[in-house]
Motif scaffolding. Structure first.
Motif, PDB file in Angstrom:
ATOM      1  N   HIS A  16       0.848  -1.384  -0.147  1.00  0.00           N
ATOM      2  CA  HIS A  16       0.098  -0.015  -0.060  1.00  0.00           C
ATOM      3  C   HIS A  16       0.781   1.203   0.113  1.00  0.00           C
ATOM      4  O   HIS A  16       0.611   2.173  -0.730  1.00  0.00           O
ATOM      5  N   TRP A  49     -13.265   6.715   0.352  1.00  0.00           N
ATOM      6  CA  TRP A  49     -12.889   6.749   1.576  1.00  0.00           C
ATOM      7  C   TRP A  49     -14.111   7.287   2.363  1.00  0.00           C
ATOM      8  O   TRP A  49     -15.105   7.661   1.845  1.00  0.00           O
ATOM      9  N   HIS A  65      -7.393  -2.471  -2.212  1.00  0.00           N
ATOM     10  CA  HIS A  65      -5.891  -2.439  -2.064  1.00  0.00           C
ATOM     11  C   HIS A  65      -5.704  -2.276  -0.579  1.00  0.00           C
ATOM     12  O   HIS A  65      -4.705  -2.661  -0.200  1.00  0.00           O
ATOM     13  N   HIS A  98      -3.562   9.539   1.420  1.00  0.00           N
ATOM     14  CA  HIS A  98      -2.496   8.476   2.119  1.00  0.00           C
ATOM     15  C   HIS A  98      -1.567   9.087   3.030  1.00  0.00           C
ATOM     16  O   HIS A  98      -1.220   8.406   4.008  1.00  0.00           O
ATOM     17  N   ASP A 112      -9.439   4.042   4.473  1.00  0.00           N
ATOM     18  CA  ASP A 112      -9.518   3.734   3.245  1.00  0.00           C
ATOM     19  C   ASP A 112     -10.220   2.688   2.645  1.00  0.00           C
ATOM     20  O   ASP A 112      -9.776   1.239   3.481  1.00  0.00           O
TER      21      ASP A 112
HETATM   22 MN    MN Z   1      -5.031   3.120  -0.691  1.00  0.00          MN
END
Ligand code: MN
Length: 236
Positions: A60, A164, A201, A115, A197
């Motif tokens: 990630h 998100w 992934h 992120h 998130d």
């Molecule tokens: Mn992500």
């Protein structure tokens, strides 16, 4: 500003410098590189085990986040005027960015900002919760921390596709808001304090299709001290 004349002068200087040392020549000819770099995680990949696994954290951060940064820089290379702006400024005033790269800034700039915030708010902290002003605001807005947890998790379960869910401050008012893809609450005038998130992934290696388990586990890795500090900063 580099004019044609100064560029020529710089090249001659650089050529002269080459006779003395490559490093000097490089320092004089290199254009300023786009500013954004992948920030370090700040803790070990396995720091959030067993809630978020080391392999997921590594991919990630090192692959997904790195790709957002690379693509953001590629977009900014086409708009040198934006080179000195912070990512927060770019996303806050997205509407006034050059149309040709706006979608890239939205997706990859959002990816970089989201992120960066995400990593900074994670810590293995089972049983901890908000304190002080943030706790008061949560109690006022959501009745209790337990109700906030329920509402945040419900919203995270309802996100369809990639996106998100955020705890956002708008003035001193708090809200739970989903965004699709890598959209940031900054672009609609909010200040995100914390986000989960829910792109696959972020959890698929460990949890596969069991998003509910990931969403539940996420409550154990929120660094409420950092979130509290984000709230304090947001309300000034
Ligand atoms: Mn992500």
């Amino acid at each position: 500003m580099i004019t044609r004349r100064t560029a020529v002068q710089q090249i001659s200087l650089a050529s002269a410098a080459l006779a003395f040392g490559g490093a000097m020549a490089q320092a004089q000819t290199e254009a300023p590189a786009p500013a954004f770099k992948l920030p370090p995680l700040g803790y070990d990949y396995d720091a959030l085990e067993p809630h978020i696994d080391a392999e997921t954290m590594k991919i990630h951060h090192d692959k997904h986040h790195a790709a957002y940064v690379a693509k953001l820089n590629a977009a900014l290379a086409k708009a040198p005027d934006l080179g000195s702006k912070s990512i927060e400024d770019i996303l806050t005033s997205l509407v006034s960015t050059p149309e040709g790269i706006r979608e890239d800034l939205r997706n990859h700039g959002g990816g970089h900002f989201n992120h960066t915030l995400f990593w900074s708010t994670l810590k293995k902290a089972e049983g901890s919760g908000p304190e002080g002003d943030l706790l008061k605001a949560i109690d006022k807005q959501f009745a209790s921390f337990a109700k906030w947890q329920e509402s945040f998790s419900d919203t995270a379960m309802k996100v369809f596709g990639s996106g998100w869910v955020w705890l956002v401050a708008r003035g001193s008012k708090l809200s739970i808001e989903p965004t699709p893809n890598q959209d940031s609450p900054l672009t609609t005038g909010g200040t995100p304090l914390l986000g989960i998130d829910v792109w696959e992934h972020a959890y698929y290696l460990k949890y596969q299709n069991r998003r509910a388990d990931y969403v539940k586990a996420f409550q154990n890795v929120i660094d409420w001290e950092v979130v509290g500090a984000n709230y304090k900063k947001a309300i000034g």
